[in-house]
Design an enzyme around this catalytic site. Structure first.
Site, PDB file in Angstrom:
ATOM      1  N   ASP A   1      26.105  20.370  26.811  1.00 30.88           N
ATOM      2  CA  ASP A   1      25.438  21.373  25.964  1.00 30.88           C
ATOM      3  C   ASP A   1      26.166  22.701  26.135  1.00 30.88           C
ATOM      4  OD1 ASP A   1      23.659  22.789  24.409  1.00 30.88           O
ATOM      5  OD2 ASP A   1      22.195  23.043  26.017  1.00 30.88           O
ATOM      6  N   MET A   2      26.671  23.236  25.045  1.00 31.29           N
ATOM      7  CA  MET A   2      27.418  24.493  25.115  1.00 31.29           C
ATOM      8  C   MET A   2      26.474  25.630  25.530  1.00 31.29           C
ATOM      9  SD  MET A   2      30.107  23.030  24.300  1.00 31.29           S
ATOM     10  CE  MET A   2      31.194  24.419  24.514  1.00 31.29           C
TER      11      MET A   2
ATOM     12  N   ARG B   1      15.529  35.133  22.976  1.00 32.28           N
ATOM     13  CA  ARG B   1      15.688  34.686  21.604  1.00 32.28           C
ATOM     14  C   ARG B   1      14.465  35.010  20.741  1.00 32.28           C
ATOM     15  NH1 ARG B   1      16.846  28.842  21.811  1.00 32.28           N
ATOM     16  NH2 ARG B   1      19.073  29.134  21.790  1.00 32.28           N
TER      17      ARG B   1
ATOM     18  N   ASP C   1      25.919  21.912  18.962  1.00 27.08           N
ATOM     19  CA  ASP C   1      26.543  22.252  20.257  1.00 27.08           C
ATOM     20  C   ASP C   1      26.137  21.320  21.393  1.00 27.08           C
ATOM     21  OD1 ASP C   1      23.901  23.059  20.767  1.00 27.08           O
ATOM     22  OD2 ASP C   1      24.566  24.712  22.030  1.00 27.08           O
ATOM     23  N   GLU C   2      25.722  20.124  21.047  1.00 27.98           N
ATOM     24  CA  GLU C   2      25.197  19.205  22.062  1.00 27.98           C
ATOM     25  C   GLU C   2      25.670  17.790  21.771  1.00 27.98           C
ATOM     26  OE1 GLU C   2      20.685  20.159  23.393  1.00 27.98           O
ATOM     27  OE2 GLU C   2      20.984  18.426  22.142  1.00 27.98           O
TER      28      GLU C   2
HETATM   29  P1  TTP Z   1      20.733  26.183  21.932  1.00 27.78           P
HETATM   30  O1  TTP Z   1      21.610  25.140  22.547  1.00 27.78           O
HETATM   31  O2  TTP Z   1      19.268  25.931  21.871  1.00 27.78           O
HETATM   32  O3  TTP Z   1      20.887  27.543  22.732  1.00 27.78           O
HETATM   33  P2  TTP Z   1      22.179  28.339  23.150  1.00 27.78           P
HETATM   34  O4  TTP Z   1      23.410  27.501  23.097  1.00 27.78           O
HETATM   35  O5  TTP Z   1      22.242  29.627  22.376  1.00 27.78           O
HETATM   36  O6  TTP Z   1      21.862  28.754  24.643  1.00 27.78           O
HETATM   37  P3  TTP Z   1      21.753  27.841  25.947  1.00 27.78           P
HETATM   38  O7  TTP Z   1      22.887  28.271  26.834  1.00 27.78           O
HETATM   39  O8  TTP Z   1      20.427  28.176  26.532  1.00 27.78           O
HETATM   40  O9  TTP Z   1      21.863  26.402  25.523  1.00 27.78           O
HETATM   41  O10 TTP Z   1      21.225  26.469  20.455  1.00 27.78           O
HETATM   42  C1  TTP Z   1      22.580  26.355  20.078  1.00 27.78           C
HETATM   43  C2  TTP Z   1      22.861  27.337  18.961  1.00 27.78           C
HETATM   44  O11 TTP Z   1      22.075  27.006  17.831  1.00 27.78           O
HETATM   45  C3  TTP Z   1      22.505  28.750  19.346  1.00 27.78           C
HETATM   46  O12 TTP Z   1      23.593  29.416  19.972  1.00 27.78           O
HETATM   47  C4  TTP Z   1      22.109  29.358  18.044  1.00 27.78           C
HETATM   48  C5  TTP Z   1      21.644  28.200  17.182  1.00 27.78           C
HETATM   49  N1  TTP Z   1      20.174  28.185  17.022  1.00 27.78           N
HETATM   50  C6  TTP Z   1      19.616  28.628  15.821  1.00 27.78           C
HETATM   51  O13 TTP Z   1      20.332  28.997  14.894  1.00 27.78           O
HETATM   52  N2  TTP Z   1      18.270  28.621  15.662  1.00 27.78           N
HETATM   53  C7  TTP Z   1      17.448  28.209  16.646  1.00 27.78           C
HETATM   54  O14 TTP Z   1      16.228  28.232  16.478  1.00 27.78           O
HETATM   55  C8  TTP Z   1      18.032  27.749  17.881  1.00 27.78           C
HETATM   56  C9  TTP Z   1      17.148  27.263  18.988  1.00 27.78           C
HETATM   57  C10 TTP Z   1      19.380  27.758  18.012  1.00 27.78           C
END
Ligand code: TTP
Length: 538
Positions: A12-13, A60, A115-116
């Site tokens: 997970d990025m 967020r 990103d996962e």
């Molecule tokens: P996430 O993997 O949920 O979060 P993240 O990568 O920003 O942070 P973390 O290090 O905690 O994993 O989401 C991945 C991307 O998806 C995030 O950077 C922005 C986008 N996103 C949205 O556009 N809307 C949303 O509601 C969420 C949860 C994420």
């Protein structure tokens, strides 16, 4: 294969959109950053926060203005807009580059979101157990944590304790591979990520974030009780929605550790066989769902919210926005056709409208046999008009969405342009009756039996449509349990010129995980919550 044979890694990025922004503007490096979907209301909704900004208390769930108050030096990067809507292209492209690196480690790769991704590295682990096991050492695993014990003790045991289980040795090797994967991603893309290493997807997901950012966590099977002890039910995939709430209410439990008290028999008294079995297993840290190879999304969708005073009232505004959505869909479909040589066969038009002061959402699923923007827009508009136009000639639309799916390989590989031309030229495609499924406020029932996922739609709010990711088998049983969908067959009165209608419509099995929904203009909502993650018809 025993359930502890497999080794699954979830990558997970970290604060992904922020990292993408940082890489595109090196002057941002090290600074607190948040990515906002800008709108005039209090500085827009934050959708990603980097770790320096998190340290200053930015989350967020804040608006841009609030983040500035908490952390005045924060840089707010705006998601670009195209056609009045967020343009996520650069984040998608970045996600693709990461997936390309992951693919070099195993073909058993399942992209779960932008990103996962899950990787089944069982085979890679097996091959390396003999020749490389000496490399499984603390020097090579500086960023590794282990649930329930110290990493050094864990690594000592896998090498020296003959009684220590083989499954832990495999997980340790999985940990080394995860370190290598993460280093490789960083070297090739400049992005940092975290990872979870476990015998299955559910556990890998649960531990992946335990030591973010830029770290990874292994969960030995015997540490599941420790992980579950205080873990709220909602943290587990599929238990985050109404089903989780119902489970909690029925069994009078709030965390995963308590679920183990219930025998499969007891669970079967309350839930159908499949659900009971799934719950019984998951309570013991067992999840048999395989990593399914998936590199591209199963569906492509975009949507826009029109809350409060932004509701669409006039025919022109509805036409304008359906056209904008169709334009994005058409553009992305064309790119997808070129990149993946496949064609979407179905389209779902989703909308929420205000009826008697409540928001009522529905979807219509239609066959898709053109990628032509104008025809897609026309089809979407006709559908919306048919179901949303009020007696006084106005609308009250709060949400619009178009998604496409059910991809099939494009047989006509030789000439993609010809494909578009053929479709454009085919003016004589006949319109046919459309079979749709509708949820009406009147016919909607809210069953008391627990459901898996959130299939019903509260008339009070579209927000309630956020659903959980339960596998489709389980999901289907819900539909049979809950008679919330009624069938309507339209007559021949669809007004003309909609050449992409064909004989009947079917349900589109959307892949909820692959859809990326985002906050657009919706001051009341929490930006982090995707609001329309699943079509009601699955
Ligand atoms: P996430 O993997 O949920 O979060 P993240 O990568 O920003 O942070 P973390 O290090 O905690 O994993 O989401 C991945 C991307 O998806 C995030 O950077 C922005 C986008 N996103 C949205 O556009 N809307 C949303 O509601 C969420 C949860 C994420």
């Amino acid at each position: 294969m025993a359930h502890t044979e497999r080794v699954v890694i979830l990558v997970d990025m970290d604060c992904f959109y922020c990292q993408v922004e940082e890489k595109l503007d090196l002057s941002l490096e090290g600074k607190p950053i948040a990515v906002v979907q800008y709108n005039a209301w209090r500085g827009g909704g934050i959708i990603a926060v980097n770790y320096p900004a998190r340290e200053k208390g930015v989350t967020r769930h804040m608006r841009g203005d609030e983040a500035k108050q908490k952390c005045p030096e924060i840089v707010l990067a705006r998601v670009p807009e195209v056609r009045g809507k967020a343009d996520l292209t650069k984040y998608r492209e970045a996600g693709k580059r990461v997936a390309e690196v992951l693919q070099t480690f195993t073909p058993l790769l399942e992209r779960a979101s932008v990103d996962e991704a899950y990787l089944d590295v069982t085979e890679v682990v097996r091959k390396r157990m003999n020749q490389d096991f000496e490399k499984v050492c603390i020097d090579n695993m500086q960023n590794t944590y282990v649930v329930g014990c110290d990493t050094k003790d864990f690594l000592y045991n896998v090498h020296n304790d003959k009684e220590y289980s083989e499954s832990n040795c495999r997980l340790a090797m999985g940990g080394l591979i995860a370190e290598e994967i993460r280093a490789n991603i960083y070297n090739k893309t400049g992005y940092k990520c975290s990872a979870g290493i476990a015998h299955n997807k559910i556990l890998a997901k649960l531990v992946c974030g335990l030591h973010k950012p830029n770290k990874q966590t292994i969960i030995p099977q015997e540490s599941v009780p420790e992980l579950y002890k205080h873990l709220p039910l909602r943290k587990v995939k599929s238990l985050g929605g109404k089903f989780g709430d119902a489970l909690s209410e029925q069994l009078k439990i709030t965390n995963m550790g308590e679920l183990i008290r219930f025998s499969e028999r007891e669970l079967t008294k309350r839930f159908d066989g499949k659900t009971a079995n799934w719950l019984y297993n998951v309570a013991r840290g067992i999840d048999l769902e395989p990593v399914t190879v998936r590199l591209i999304s199963k569906s492509i969708g975009c949507c826009k919210k029109f809350p409060g005073r932004n509701a669409l009232i006039t025919s022109e505004s509805v036409e304008h926005w359906t056209s904008e959505l169709a334009s994005e869909i058409s553009e992305r479909l064309s790119k997808d056709l070129e990149e993946n040589n496949r064609r979407a066969k179905q389209m779902v038009v989703s909308f929420a409208q205000e009826i008697n002061k409540g928001d009522v959402s529905s979807s219509r699923t239609l066959p898709l046999n053109t990628y032509d923007q104008i025809k897609i827009a026309q089809c979407a508009f006709d559908t919306i008009k048919k179901f949303c136009l009020r007696a006084d000639g106005t609308y009250k639309i709060k949400f619009l969405g178009i998604s496409v799916g059910n991809f099939e390989e494009n047989k006509n590989t030789s000439n993609i342009t010809a494909f578009f031309k053929t479709i454009r030229d085919s003016k004589n495609l006949e319109k046919s009756p459309v079979s749709t499924k509708t949820i009406n406020k009147e016919n909607m029932s809210f069953p008391t039996i627990p459901i898996l996922g959130e299939f019903q739609l509260s008339p009070e709010s579209v927000e309630n449509k956020v659903c959980t990711d339960l596998n489709s088998t389980l999901s289907k049983s819900v539909l049979s349990l809950n008679e919330i969908i009624t069938e309507e067959k339209s007559s021949d009165d669809d007004d003309g010129n909609v050449s992409i209608y064909s004989a009947t419509t079917e349900e589109l099995n959307e892949d909820t995980k692959s859809l990326i929904y985002y906050e657009d203009i919706y001051p009341e909502s929490i930006a982090s919550q995707p609001v329309f993650k699943k079509n009601i018809l699955t």
